[in-house]
Enzyme design. Structure first.
Site, mmCIF file in Angstrom:
data_model
loop_
_atom_site.group_PDB
_atom_site.id
_atom_site.type_symbol
_atom_site.label_atom_id
_atom_site.label_comp_id
_atom_site.label_asym_id
_atom_site.label_seq_id
_atom_site.Cartn_x
_atom_site.Cartn_y
_atom_site.Cartn_z
ATOM 1 N N ALA A 138 58.293 106.485 30.260
ATOM 2 C CA ALA A 138 57.125 106.324 29.389
ATOM 3 C C ALA A 138 57.581 105.627 28.118
ATOM 4 O O ALA A 138 58.707 105.833 27.652
ATOM 5 C CB ALA A 138 56.497 107.678 29.044
ATOM 6 N N ALA A 140 56.093 104.462 24.171
ATOM 7 C CA ALA A 140 55.034 104.503 23.162
ATOM 8 C C ALA A 140 55.506 103.759 21.921
ATOM 9 O O ALA A 140 56.617 103.218 21.882
ATOM 10 C CB ALA A 140 54.677 105.946 22.830
ATOM 11 N N VAL A 145 60.723 107.578 26.593
ATOM 12 C CA VAL A 145 61.341 108.704 27.299
ATOM 13 C C VAL A 145 62.105 108.178 28.506
ATOM 14 O O VAL A 145 61.585 107.381 29.292
ATOM 15 C CB VAL A 145 60.274 109.719 27.740
ATOM 16 N N LYS A 159 63.908 111.758 24.777
ATOM 17 C CA LYS A 159 62.984 110.968 23.965
ATOM 18 C C LYS A 159 63.772 110.326 22.828
ATOM 19 O O LYS A 159 64.396 111.018 22.018
ATOM 20 C CB LYS A 159 61.883 111.876 23.419
ATOM 21 N N ASP A 293 46.201 118.107 20.932
ATOM 22 C CA ASP A 293 45.869 116.886 21.682
ATOM 23 C C ASP A 293 45.821 117.197 23.178
ATOM 24 O O ASP A 293 46.702 116.796 23.931
ATOM 25 C CB ASP A 293 46.909 115.796 21.392
#
Length: 561
Positions: A138, A140, A145, A159, A293
């Site tokens: 992943a 962002a 990650v 991360k 979230d």
């Protein structure tokens, strides 16, 4: 700890970045805002270098706002995500649009990943990881990650923070502060929104997100909360391999809720929805610490329908007193007790002295009537409606930040539960949990937890009271005791008293002149000029003019008052 301090030396906005912001805002037809704050004219010549022909954008303003934030990148995307939790400020339509902002970015090279890891951990990667996948699972805007395996064989998710992102965010926040102050000073209509306050709140939020120590703390606290609950899970944090820019956690196998909602994967949707509701109500009412979230992409479902939460960068906090009041408010909402709801909102300091209680009562009745039917499910929606800007401005109510965040989270959780199972009603769980909480409050043993704090506070009072009394008595004896009084409208009262006193004095003077003039008109006493009492008539004339002026002054003041 990530250093986000902004010192006086480097607090000047980056003019190149400012030009970029102006270019993007002009591109999406927000030139009127630039003109209002005085930016468009100032940099118009520079804009010509950046804008050849503004593209036509036919989307509504809230959609164009999202496009602006997306194009401006990391910091502004994060700002939009924070604003999406503040429907009380920006309105529901804008908040729902900003909630669509996706925090995605192209991955940065593995060489940078390795450099950050070895700099943070202080040793070569090979001494910590037996395996490390170069391709991220992943990516962002703040970090990405990678899946890896420690030397002891444990599978982990690592991360790693994007290089230079802290400096980029710091620079953008300086610029945001500059723009917020400019808009606040030059556009009176925007002062209601307290733009500098919004930027300050955002700065606090992104500081926490940039500090992976804080996220590690959040994960461990959440994990401890549900340690004895077999239906909820949070990954284990490897503290020895975690820093402010690196977070190493247990790698958890599971299926994201987003994939379950989009496919025919075999899971018990009703069980997942019920467990999710129970988990969230526990976070809110029992622990006062909740995942803020609840996006389907942040929740994994493991075998046995176990829920595993991910991404603990944004969390909400509720103190014990507020949780108790909130539980009572829920019961009143579910019982349609309007008078009780109004009183409860007063106890929670949401209604202010300026609130018209009768008017807010009618609005609450209208609000409840929109949601009440044969089966009430939407308490989160009701709370969200109550935090809308129109309601806040109309009734001058005060909404705590975490109350707004709570309303949004509950609304998202209700929506997620209905998407999993259209027949699902989370209020049954809420009803059970709130009543249990109220029963626990009636338990005398519950107050035992507060005894140590009360004893400490009492000890402080007993130690400080004699010293304070002796000091006050000494000052009183020496004549040095000072008192500060807060006055309101005393200046206006003083002016009125002075005006009244002046009028009384004038009236007394007029009376004296009239009496004196009457006496001197007696022929024996008068100063007669050709048989005419000149002095007495002169006194009458002066008295008449003064009295006439006094009457006119009184009539004018009454008209103005």
């Amino acid at each position: 700890m990530i250093n986000m301090n902004i010192g006086p030396y480097n607090n000047r906005p980056d003019m190149g970045r400012l030009r970029e912001i102006i270019r993007v805002m002009t591109k999406y037809h927000f030139g009127n805002i630039l003109e209002a704050v005085g930016l468009k004219n100032r940099l118009f010549e520079t804009l010509k270098l950046y804008i050849k022909s503004p593209e036509e954008v036919h989307e509504p303003a809230h959609v164009r706002l999202r496009l602006v934030l997306e194009e401006l990148g990391t910091t502004f995307i994060k700002l939009g995500q924070v604003l999406s939790t503040r429907a009380d400020l920006v309105g529901r339509e804008v908040a729902e649009e900003l909630a669509k902002l996706q925090d995605e970015a192209p991955p940065f090279p593995f060489e940078d990943v390795k450099r950050v890891l070895e700099s943070e951990l202080g040793v070569p990667m090979e001494e910590v990881f037996a395996e490390f996948q170069e391709e991220p699972v992943a990516s962002a805007s703040i970090g990405q990650v990678h899946r890896a395996r420690l030397r002891n064989g444990d599978a982990v998710a690592v991360k790693v923070q994007r290089p230079g992102i802290a400096d980029t965010v710091k620079s953008d926040i300086i610029l945001m502060k500059y723009l917020a102050k400019l808009a606040n000073d030059r556009v009176p209509g925007l002062r209601y929104y307290n733009l500098p306050g919004i930027v300050a709140e955002f700065e606090r939020a992104i500081r926490k997100e940039l500090d992976y120590h804080q996220e590690a703390n959040n994960v461990e606290r959440f994990r401890a909360m549900f340690m004895d609950d077999e239906t909820v899970y949070a990954p284990y944090v490897y503290r020895e391999y975690s820093t402010g820019r690196v977070l190493t956690m247990e790698y958890v196998d599971g299926v994201k809720l987003t994939d379950i909602l989009k496919s025919d994967i075999k899971f018990n949707a009703r069980v997942i929805a019920e467990r999710g509701a129970r988990c969230y109500f526990k976070q809110i009412f029992i622990h006062g610490f909740f995942h803020a979230d609840p996006h389907p992409g942040n929740i994994l479902v493991q075998k046995g329908n176990v829920l595993c939460f991910l991404d603990f960068g944004m969390m909400g906090h509720l103190d014990r007193s507020f949780r108790d009041r909130l539980a009572e408010l829920f019961i009143l909402l579910m019982n349609y007790d309007v008078n009780g709801i109004v009183n409860q909102l007063r106890y929670m300091n949401i209604l202010t002295e300026e609130t018209d209680l009768e008017e807010v009562k009618y609005d609450i009745i209208d609000l409840l009537d929109r949601y009440y039917g044969a089966d009430v499910r939407k308490v989160g929606e009701i709370l969200t409606e109550f935090t809308m800007p129109g309601m806040i401005r109309r009734h001058r109510i005060r909404i705590p930040r975490d109350f707004v965040l709570l309303a949004r989270v509950m609304s998202m959780a209700e929506d997620l539960g209905e998407r999993l199972d259209p027949r699902f009603n989370g209020l049954a769980v809420a009803w059970e949990m709130t009543h249990k909480l109220i029963r626990n409050r009636l338990n005398p043993l519950r107050n035992l937890d507060e005894v140590p704090a009360a004893i400490i506070e009492l000890e402080h009072i007993m130690n400080d009271l004699p010293r304070g009394l002796i000091s006050a008595l000494q000052k009183l004896e020496e004549g040095k005791l000072k008192m500060e009084l807060e006055h309101r409208n005393l200046d206006e009262i003083s002016v009125r008293i002075e005006r009244s006193t002046n009028r009384i004095s004038v009236a007394m003077l007029v009376s004296a002149l009239i009496i004196g003039s009457s006496l001197v008109t007696i022929p024996r006493e008068a100063l007669i000029l050709e048989k005419f009492p000149f002095l007495g008539i002169f006194g009458f004339a002066v008295s008449f003019l003064i009295a006439l002026a006094l009457i006119v002054s009184i009539i004018k003041s009454r008209r103005l008052s």
